[in-house]
Design a protein around this motif. Structure first.
Motif, PDB file in Angstrom:
ATOM      1  N   GLY A   1       1.865 -39.773  -0.578  1.00 50.57           N
ATOM      2  CA  GLY A   1       0.761 -39.909  -1.591  1.00 50.57           C
ATOM      3  C   GLY A   1       0.956 -41.263  -2.413  1.00 50.57           C
ATOM      4  N   ASP A   2      -0.156 -41.582  -3.274  1.00 52.69           N
ATOM      5  CA  ASP A   2       0.015 -42.724  -4.050  1.00 52.69           C
ATOM      6  C   ASP A   2       1.248 -42.583  -5.079  1.00 52.69           C
ATOM      7  N   PRO A   3       1.710 -43.917  -5.376  1.00 49.13           N
ATOM      8  CA  PRO A   3       2.965 -43.869  -6.269  1.00 49.13           C
ATOM      9  C   PRO A   3       2.397 -43.605  -7.800  1.00 49.13           C
ATOM     10  N   LYS A   4       3.444 -42.825  -8.394  1.00 52.27           N
ATOM     11  CA  LYS A   4       3.113 -42.640  -9.861  1.00 52.27           C
ATOM     12  C   LYS A   4       2.932 -43.806 -10.809  1.00 52.27           C
ATOM     13  N   ARG A   5       3.450 -45.007 -10.392  1.00 55.73           N
ATOM     14  CA  ARG A   5       3.344 -46.185 -11.054  1.00 55.73           C
ATOM     15  C   ARG A   5       3.773 -47.328 -10.146  1.00 55.73           C
TER      16      ARG A   5
ATOM     17  N   TYR B   1       9.191 -58.960  -5.829  1.00 52.28           N
ATOM     18  CA  TYR B   1       8.559 -57.586  -5.377  1.00 52.28           C
ATOM     19  C   TYR B   1       8.094 -56.807  -6.428  1.00 52.28           C
ATOM     20  N   GLN B   2       7.168 -55.745  -6.087  1.00 53.84           N
ATOM     21  CA  GLN B   2       6.815 -54.702  -7.056  1.00 53.84           C
ATOM     22  C   GLN B   2       7.346 -53.335  -6.474  1.00 53.84           C
ATOM     23  N   ASN B   3       7.944 -52.616  -7.457  1.00 55.44           N
ATOM     24  CA  ASN B   3       8.426 -51.454  -7.264  1.00 55.44           C
ATOM     25  C   ASN B   3       7.651 -50.260  -7.216  1.00 55.44           C
ATOM     26  N   TYR B   4       7.007 -49.965  -6.123  1.00 57.73           N
ATOM     27  CA  TYR B   4       6.152 -48.663  -6.008  1.00 57.73           C
ATOM     28  C   TYR B   4       6.995 -47.407  -6.449  1.00 57.73           C
TER      29      TYR B   4
END
Length: 350
Positions: A78-82, A90-93
């Motif tokens: 599913g989609d990441p919570k944030r 990098y960005q943390n999913y």
């Protein structure tokens, strides 16, 4: 006679208050601070690497998603919570629909660079949350040195004896590496972190010598503010996941306590010290009182220079004094304040 009795009563009360204050502030004696070790070296034989050693089977593991598009993981979880910022480009999913599937996925240009897997229902083959440390040592070829080439640069990671026993690094093949994190007190796996080569170079959680480029990212002040806020939430979430796993009750977020924690992290960074007692603002009790925070019992964990929030929390878990605070079941609230890789975690019982 009444005057003497009254005086004795005051003395007894003062002595009790002094003892009581010491008793209900937990101050770990362990030092949870690490140094950044990256050393450039001269000419080396770039053909002498261990990239061709036998590899582990990871087809059914999160390791298989390293270097893949993040959409592949999103179809499953599913989609990441944030989405959190990081200091490593990098960005943390953050996938946290449930505690047993908690993971942080580092993403650049939609491609997965690194995965921190904490949830005990995640596929982490050839490892598993709760697996005995002994099985990891028996089943895997653990090495004190990992070497590889990346974009015509050479890198060597050297693990100390303590690192081999608490968080060994294992080559899984195809340029993917796994850091297996242990609870040293109960000798079992608590999390697994997967890297591709670039993320391992940028984060270098072990002593690294290299010839070529270190690929270090420049982080602005505004970016650090976002990273610090993200770290606060990660420390809170991960601490509560560990508390549940060890049969302790969840803690509530306390904003007033978080402000006290943040102030201490800023103070340590700006004044270049690392201690529970501030030369300017005093002990945790002094800082809590100044902020008008009421409590029955309080404690504090601090850490500095860990590569990120998960590493800081696991550092506390593997340190006797900090672990005592982390798993104290009498606490009701937690507040976290991070500033430029200085982490302060304050607990209290209302």
């Amino acid at each position: 006679m009444r005057f003497i009795l009254r005086t004795l009563s005051v003395v007894v009360v003062c002595l009790f208050v002094g003892y009581y204050t010491d008793l209900f502030f937990e101050t770990p004696t362990d030092v949870n601070s690490v140094e950044d070790k990256a050393v450039q070296q001269g000419n080396v034989d770039k053909n002498k690497t261990n990239e061709n050693d036998p590899k582990a089977e990871t087809a059914t593991s999160l390791a298989a998603y390293i270097n893949k598009d993040i959409s592949v993981l999103e179809k499953i979880y599913g989609d990441p919570k944030r989405v959190d910022e990081s200091p490593y480009g990098y960005q943390n999913y953050i996938f946290h629909q449930t505690d047993d599937q908690y993971m942080q996925v580092g993403v650049v240009n939609q491609k997965v660079q690194t995965i921190y897997g904490l949830g005990d229902k995640l596929p982490l083959a050839p490892f598993k949350i709760g697996m005995a440390t002994e099985k990891v040592f028996l089943n895997m070829k653990l090495q004190s040195e990992i070497t590889f080439n990346y974009e015509d640069n050479y890198y060597r990671f050297e693990l100390s004896e303590d690192e081999l026993n608490i968080r060994p690094l294992i080559s899984l093949g195809n340029g993917v590496y796994a850091q297996v994190n242990f609870d040293k007190f109960e000798s079992k796996v608590i999390s697994v972190r997967y890297f591709n080569k670039l993320s391992l170079i940028k984060m270098h959680p072990y002593e690294m010598t290299y010839q070529g480029d270190i690929f270090k990212d420049v982080v602005t002040g505004a970016e650090w503010d976002k990273i610090d806020k993200a770290s606060d939430q990660q420390v809170f979430d991960i601490s509560n996941i560990f508390r549940s796993r060890y049969d302790k009750k969840q803690l509530d977020w306390n904003e007033a306590v978080a402000k006290v924690a943040y102030g201490h992290s800023v103070d340590m960074y700006q004044n270049k010290y690392f201690d529970h007692d501030s030369p300017t603002y005093g002990s945790l009790g002094d800082r809590m009182s100044r902020a008008g925070v009421d409590y029955q019992k309080a404690a504090e964990n601090i850490a500095s220079n860990y590569l990120d929030a998960p590493a800081a929390v696991e550092g506390w878990l593997n340190s006797a004094g900090h672990r005592k605070n982390l798993f104290d079941d009498s606490f009701t609230d937690m507040g976290v304040g991070t500033y430029r890789k200085f982490y302060t975690q304050n607990f209290l019982q209302k």
